[in-house]
Design an enzyme around this catalytic site. Structure first.
Site, PDB file in Angstrom:
ATOM      1  N   ASP A  10      -8.310   7.188  13.540  1.00  0.00           N
ATOM      2  CA  ASP A  10      -8.907   5.857  13.390  1.00  0.00           C
ATOM      3  C   ASP A  10      -8.034   5.042  12.454  1.00  0.00           C
ATOM      4  OD1 ASP A  10     -10.706   5.818  10.560  1.00  0.00           O
ATOM      5  OD2 ASP A  10     -10.491   7.800  11.472  1.00  0.00           O
ATOM      6  N   ASP A  92     -19.642   1.371  11.319  1.00  0.00           N
ATOM      7  CA  ASP A  92     -19.152   2.022  10.100  1.00  0.00           C
ATOM      8  C   ASP A  92     -20.051   1.571   8.951  1.00  0.00           C
ATOM      9  OD1 ASP A  92     -17.833   2.859   7.826  1.00  0.00           O
ATOM     10  OD2 ASP A  92     -15.843   2.270   8.508  1.00  0.00           O
ATOM     11  N   GLU A  94     -20.969   2.544   5.357  1.00  0.00           N
ATOM     12  CA  GLU A  94     -20.631   3.380   4.200  1.00  0.00           C
ATOM     13  C   GLU A  94     -20.590   2.599   2.893  1.00  0.00           C
ATOM     14  OE1 GLU A  94     -16.346   4.415   3.891  1.00  0.00           O
ATOM     15  OE2 GLU A  94     -16.214   3.683   5.967  1.00  0.00           O
ATOM     16  N   ASP A 182      -6.392   9.090   8.518  1.00  0.00           N
ATOM     17  CA  ASP A 182      -7.687   9.599   8.981  1.00  0.00           C
ATOM     18  C   ASP A 182      -7.533  10.404  10.267  1.00  0.00           C
ATOM     19  OD1 ASP A 182      -8.871   8.391   6.847  1.00  0.00           O
ATOM     20  OD2 ASP A 182      -9.632   6.662   7.963  1.00  0.00           O
TER      21      ASP A 182
END
EC number: 3.2.1.17
Length: 339
Positions: A10, A92, A94, A182
């Site tokens: 990613d 996403d 987070e 990643d």
């Protein structure tokens, strides 16, 4: 289409316009590329990164916290900027959660539903501790089975060491390293059915809810995972709801919808903490850098009183958090007020 054990990277603007080097290191051209963040930011490297790779999906970095209306705006901004047809679009989540886990969950579900309504498979990305602290991920799995992409790095040495796998229900992909970029591995084939492993239909009669499998059988006297969520069925096959269950000397709580509770749960006027397996915790619990104490006798959280632990006495604030001071080696005399 990706299959079990396939790898992907990613990427975002952090990786720059030229990602050919990291793709060569990874031995794959599969990517998931960041498109957007909040309702204003777009990845300036998006077009170049798409041209150099095989995007299996795109992701949006959320800033909506627990605001459903803002989640809708962010989802629409994301959808408006998808550059090509793919199967997966990723939330996403987070950073910037609200203090209300249910509000956060509702906002995530609304975002993911808008993705699904647009014809994509929605995926939830985050870290295990962040998710446990801020989101009821079982609600996500109930609506979108096998939709988790979870980061957990262990030694973060660039290898997928399953000794450090962040065990949770419903994980489709695992981000196993951020070193030096990643790295991710696919755990479920694309063609694997997203529906519950035990296919069937919920039924209700005057006595309660039960689950009829497609082969005509039904679970009884056992736990059963349905749609990524654990339920317990009694000797007659009815799902337990709003009820404590003692199983193998451990206590579990089944919520009003029958789902096994994890994390904090309010039962009546008392708070309890259930671990990842659903078992009630007693003694000390560390949550969001604060300490709480759950009684050994009943498991309920102690608040606004002293407790003795080991050789010391400690005061638990009205919200259950351990007070910074005082701690005592003997029981204090008289009334002591701790601000």
């Amino acid at each position: 289409m990706v299959k079990k054990n396939d790898l992907f990277v990613d990427v975002s603007s952090h990786n720059g316009y030229d990602i050919t080097g990291i793709l060569e290191q990874m031995g794959t051209t599969n990517t998931i590329i960041k498109i957007s963040e909040s309702t204003t930011y777009l990845n300036p490297c998006l077009s170049a990164q798409v041209e150099q790779s095989n995007p299996i999906g795109f992701y949006h970095f959320a800033r909506f916290g627990g605001d459903v209306a803002e989640a809708e705006r962010e989802a629409q901004f994301f959808l408006d900027n998808v550059p090509m047809q793919v199967k997966y679009l990723v939330l996403d989540y987070e950073d910037d959660p609200s203090g209300d886990a249910q509000a956060n969950t509702n906002a995530c579900l609304r975002f993911m539903q808008m993705i699904a309504d647009a014809g994509y498979k929605p995926i939830y990305y985050s870290y295990k501790p962040f998710t446990h602290d801020n989101v009821d991920y079982q609600q996500i799995l109930a609506q979108f089975p096998n939709s988790l992409w979870i980061a957990g790095y262990g030694l973060n040495d660039g290898t997928a060491n399953f000794e450090y796998f962040p065990s949770m229900d419903g994980i489709r992909w695992w981000q196993y390293s951020s070193n030096p970029f990643d790295k991710n591995i696919v755990l479920l084939d694309d063609e694997e059915d997203d529906k519950p492993k035990t296919a069937g239909t919920w039924k209700q009669d005057s006595k309660g809810w039960w689950f009829r499998r497609n082969n005509g059988s039904f679970p009884y006297n056992k736990w059963e995972k349905i749609g990524g969520v654990w339920y317990y069925f009694d000797s007659k096959g009815y799902c337990l709801t709003s009820e404590w269950l003692k199983d193998n000397e451990k206590w579990y709580y089944l919520k009003d919808n029958g789902a096994m509770a994890t994390g904090w749960v309010l039962v009546g006027s008392e708070w309890y903490y259930m671990d990842d397996s659903g078992a009630m915790v007693t003694g000390w619990v560390k949550y969001k850098n604060n300490w709480y104490y759950m009684t050994n006798e009943r498991g309920n959280m102690v608040s606004n009183e002293f407790i003795k632990s080991g050789k010391g006495w400690y005061f638990m604030n009205t919200n259950g958090e351990l007070a910074d001071n005082p701690s005592f080696t003997k029981e204090p005399d008289g009334l002591i007020t701790v601000a």
